[in-house]
Each structure stands twice: as C-alpha cells, then as structure tokens.
Design an enzyme around this catalytic site. Structure first.
Site, short mmCIF file in Angstrom:
data_model
loop_
_atom_site.label_atom_id
_atom_site.label_comp_id
_atom_site.label_asym_id
_atom_site.label_seq_id
_atom_site.Cartn_x
_atom_site.Cartn_y
_atom_site.Cartn_z
N HIS A 176 -4.20 -13.54 8.86
CA HIS A 176 -2.94 -12.81 8.97
C HIS A 176 -3.25 -11.32 9.04
CE1 HIS A 176 1.25 -12.03 8.74
NE2 HIS A 176 1.19 -11.43 7.56
N ASN A 205 0.05 -10.29 0.27
CA ASN A 205 -1.06 -9.80 1.09
C ASN A 205 -2.18 -9.19 0.25
OD1 ASN A 205 -0.53 -10.30 3.80
ND2 ASN A 205 0.99 -8.66 3.92
N ASN A 232 -3.55 -6.69 -6.27
CA ASN A 232 -2.85 -7.94 -5.97
C ASN A 232 -3.66 -9.16 -6.41
OD1 ASN A 232 -0.66 -6.59 -5.09
ND2 ASN A 232 -0.92 -7.02 -2.92
N ARG A 268 0.84 -1.21 0.00
CA ARG A 268 0.00 0.00 0.00
C ARG A 268 0.87 1.26 0.00
NH1 ARG A 268 -5.08 1.24 3.72
NH2 ARG A 268 -4.26 -0.39 5.07
O1 TXD Z 1 3.60 -13.32 6.16
C1 TXD Z 1 3.24 -12.85 5.12
N1 TXD Z 1 2.28 -13.41 4.42
C2 TXD Z 1 3.91 -11.63 4.58
C3 TXD Z 1 3.36 -11.02 3.39
C4 TXD Z 1 5.20 -11.26 5.05
C5 TXD Z 1 5.95 -10.36 4.34
C6 TXD Z 1 5.50 -9.73 3.11
N2 TXD Z 1 4.12 -9.98 2.82
C7 TXD Z 1 3.61 -9.58 1.51
O2 TXD Z 1 4.36 -10.22 0.48
C8 TXD Z 1 3.73 -8.09 1.20
O3 TXD Z 1 2.69 -7.37 1.79
C9 TXD Z 1 3.62 -8.12 -0.31
O4 TXD Z 1 2.28 -8.25 -0.72
C10 TXD Z 1 4.37 -9.40 -0.71
C11 TXD Z 1 5.80 -9.20 -1.17
O5 TXD Z 1 6.54 -8.51 -0.19
P1 TXD Z 1 8.03 -7.98 -0.54
O6 TXD Z 1 8.57 -7.36 0.69
O7 TXD Z 1 8.79 -9.06 -1.19
O8 TXD Z 1 7.69 -6.85 -1.59
P2 TXD Z 1 8.62 -6.27 -2.75
O9 TXD Z 1 10.04 -6.21 -2.31
O10 TXD Z 1 7.94 -5.02 -3.20
O11 TXD Z 1 8.53 -7.38 -3.91
C12 TXD Z 1 7.39 -7.59 -4.67
C13 TXD Z 1 7.89 -7.87 -6.07
C14 TXD Z 1 8.51 -6.66 -6.75
O12 TXD Z 1 9.86 -6.94 -7.13
C15 TXD Z 1 7.63 -6.44 -7.98
O13 TXD Z 1 8.36 -5.98 -9.12
C16 TXD Z 1 7.08 -7.83 -8.19
O14 TXD Z 1 6.78 -8.29 -6.88
N3 TXD Z 1 5.88 -7.89 -9.03
C17 TXD Z 1 5.69 -8.87 -9.92
N4 TXD Z 1 6.43 -9.95 -10.22
C18 TXD Z 1 5.96 -10.77 -11.18
N5 TXD Z 1 4.79 -10.57 -11.82
C19 TXD Z 1 4.01 -9.49 -11.53
N6 TXD Z 1 2.85 -9.29 -12.16
C20 TXD Z 1 4.46 -8.59 -10.53
N7 TXD Z 1 3.96 -7.45 -10.01
C21 TXD Z 1 4.85 -7.02 -9.09
#
Ligand code: TXD
Length: 309
Positions: free
Chosen positions: A175, A120, A95, A82
């Site tokens: 969660h 998330n 998402n 967010r």
């Molecule tokens: O316990 C849990 N479930 C959580 C959840 C603990 C930690 C993080 N949590 C969630 O995981 C967080 O709220 C996010 O929804 C995800 C990923 O967390 P992260 O910290 O890894 O986020 P980043 O560093 O922003 O990485 C997300 C990546 C980023 O590199 C984007 O370019 C990529 O996702 N992204 C994609 N990859 C492939 N395909 C598509 N469509 C895409 N869109 C974004």
C-alpha cells in the site's frame, strides 16, 4: 445475539466504519479511543440515529478495553499521521507501539477474534499485529487493496460512463506508490480494459490510482481519506461474518505465494468465517512480476526496521 465488532481508533476511519456497519445491521459495535469522551460521544450520536434508519444495533464508546470482550472481529485504525518535522521512521516506531498495544489489549479479551488492520504503514502494521498477538496468518488481514482497486474502478467508471458494478479492477502489491494496478486482469463486463480505453487514458488512470491517497490528502489538507477506506473495511467485515468466501485484494502474510516469504502484501485473498481462507495466485507476466517484486522489496525493508521487543 449479534456478532461483535470492536474498532480501535474512533477517528475518521474508525467512526465512519462504525457508521457503515451500523447501517448494514450485521454486528454490535464497540468504539475505543484514547481521547476522553470522543468515542462515547460518537457512539451515542450514532446510537441515536438508529431509530431514524430503523436498525437495531448496539453501539458502545469507551476509553478502555473491557467492553471489547468477546469480539468476533477487531478492526485497528488507531495511529498517528505524519506531522511536519516527523520522519517516516518516527511514524513507524509510534504506530508500531500503538498497534502492538491495541493487539495485546484486545486478544486477551477476544482470543478468537479476526483482526482487520488499517493503520499505516499498512503492510508493516499487519506484521506487528500478527507477531504481538501471536496470531495465525488466517486471522490478520490488512485493508488496502479494496480501496486502491475501488479508486481505479471509480476512475474507469467515470471515464466510460458505465456502472461501477460492471467495472472489475485489481490493484495488488504494497500500500504505497509502488502498488501494482493489474490492467491486464481488469475488465469492464468481461472486456479487457485496454480494449475499452486508449493507452494514454489508461496510463493516466493507473497513475491517478497510485496517487489516489495523496490526491485526497491534498484536497482535505487536514487528514486523509475515510469514506472509501471504511467502506472497504465494512465489506471485509461482512465477508467474514457472513462467511461469503469473497475474493478481494487484501494484505495477507505470504508463505511463498507470488515468490514472497515473511511479509504482508496485497494479493487477492478469499475471506470467510475463518478469516483469510486462501490466497489466489494470478498468472503474471515478467513485467507484472517485476513490479510486484519492487513493491515487495519496499515492504520487506520496512519490516526489517521493526523493533518488536
Ligand atoms: O487503506 C488504508 N490502509 C488507509 C490507512 C486508508 C486510510 C487511513 N489509513 C491510516 O489509518 C492512516 O494513515 C492512519 O494511520 C490510520 C487512521 O486514519 P484516520 O483518518 O482514522 O486517522 P484519525 O482520524 O487521526 O484517527 C486515529 C485515531 C485518533 O482518534 C486517535 O486518538 C486514535 O486513533 N488513537 C488511539 N486509539 C486507541 N488507542 C491508542 N493507543 C491510540 N492512539 C491514537
């Protein structure tokens, strides 16, 4: 040939998951992300660290899906966090699209894969993956409970100055802030927590656990936790690939267990080569059951908002 694990989303949690898995030497790894060059760069950097730590693992980075073909496990961490001005609904819609597409793109090439979801809002994104991939419930597992329980274990271990290995804690439910730390079932080397820790200190630990994600975000400011979440994913991957029948809190699709239907929800589940093998049902008292119901209501409301066309 080693098993293959594809990680969709090579951001903080995705790349750190690759790091833990490479160190465990249990699978070849494919990192997929939409950012050009980034998954390739991280994969190459990690590959170049393998001679130093002496692990023979192949790590591939890509912006496409072809390289994921034949994966045993697909981990989805892709998604947006967010930003100022965005509502939770905006995040949910965006998402949902990202996780839905990641599932559709991978299942075509890896029809037998087991899915571990991290994005998330977690419990809802598991639901999206199951529906979009037309998957049986055994093959979609959300990571949240290992992390939330590990936070509580870390706090108890710090409080008592006792090994983390002696501390068993179980956090169930959705969660989010409504998660349910089960103090009655948690223990230190078999001794119930409330016999080891004064009531007010235990209440503080429970509260810190519930707000554990926010505590890290508040400190990091530019992102959320990634070491512990990715270590949790790695534990789930290992349990599946090694067919360990390991019982860990996971978000799984409930069909009446804990009085809940048609939602993904954090409960103790047994993980092995078939994925989610069994839901373990604790005997809960009224207070614990009420807390779980409140948490489930929150997840069900979010699922009802989904538009999966
Ligand atoms: O316990 C849990 N479930 C959580 C959840 C603990 C930690 C993080 N949590 C969630 O995981 C967080 O709220 C996010 O929804 C995800 C990923 O967390 P992260 O910290 O890894 O986020 P980043 O560093 O922003 O990485 C997300 C990546 C980023 O590199 C984007 O370019 C990529 O996702 N992204 C994609 N990859 C492939 N395909 C598509 N469509 C895409 N869109 C974004």
């Amino acid at each position: 040939m080693k098993p293959k694990v594809s990680i969709i989303g090579a951001g903080m949690t995705g790349a750190t998951t690759a790091h833990w898995l490479a160190e465990m030497e249990i699978a070849d790894i494919v990192l997929v992300d939409v950012v050009e060059g980034m998954p390739q760069g991280k994969a190459l950097d990690l590959q170049e660290s393998m001679p130093v730590i002496g692990k023979d693992v192949k790590i591939t980075g890509t912006n496409g899906y072809e390289e994921t073909a034949g994966s045993d496990i697909v981990v989805i961490t892709a998604g947006l966090a967010r930003k100022p001005g965005m509502s939770r609904d905006d995040l949910l819609a965006m998402n949902t699209k990202i996780v839905g597409e990641a599932t559709e793109n991978t299942i075509k090439l890896s029809p037998d894969a087991i899915y571990i979801i991290l994005t998330n809002p977690l419990d809802v994104m598991c639901y999206v993956a199951m529906k979009k991939g037309n998957l049986p419930r055994e093959r979609v597992i959300g990571q949240a409970g290992i992390l939330d329980s590990a936070r509580m274990r870390a706090f108890v271990s710090m409080e008592l100055d006792v090994s983390v290995e002696n501390v068993n804690c179980y956090v169930l439910g959705g969660h989010g802030d409504s998660m349910v730390p089960l103090t009655r079932h948690s223990n230190v080397a078999g001794v119930p927590l409330d016999e080891m820790i004064p009531e007010d200190r235990l209440a503080a630990i429970v509260e810190r656990t519930r707000k554990g994600g926010g505590e890290i975000v508040g400190l990091l400011k530019t992102g959320s936790a990634y070491y512990a979440p990715s270590a949790a994913i790695a534990q789930m991957v290992e349990a599946i690939l090694k067919d360990k029948h390991l019982i860990v809190p996971s978000s799984v699709y409930l069909k009446g267990e804990y009085g809940q239907q048609d939602i993904f929800f954090g409960v103790p589940a047994q993980l092995g080569r078939q994925g989610m093998e069994k839901v373990i049902e604790y005997q809960l008292n009224d207070e614990e059951m009420d807390a779980l119901k409140a948490s489930a209501k929150h997840v069900a409301e979010n699922i009802a908002e989904l538009n999966l066309d």
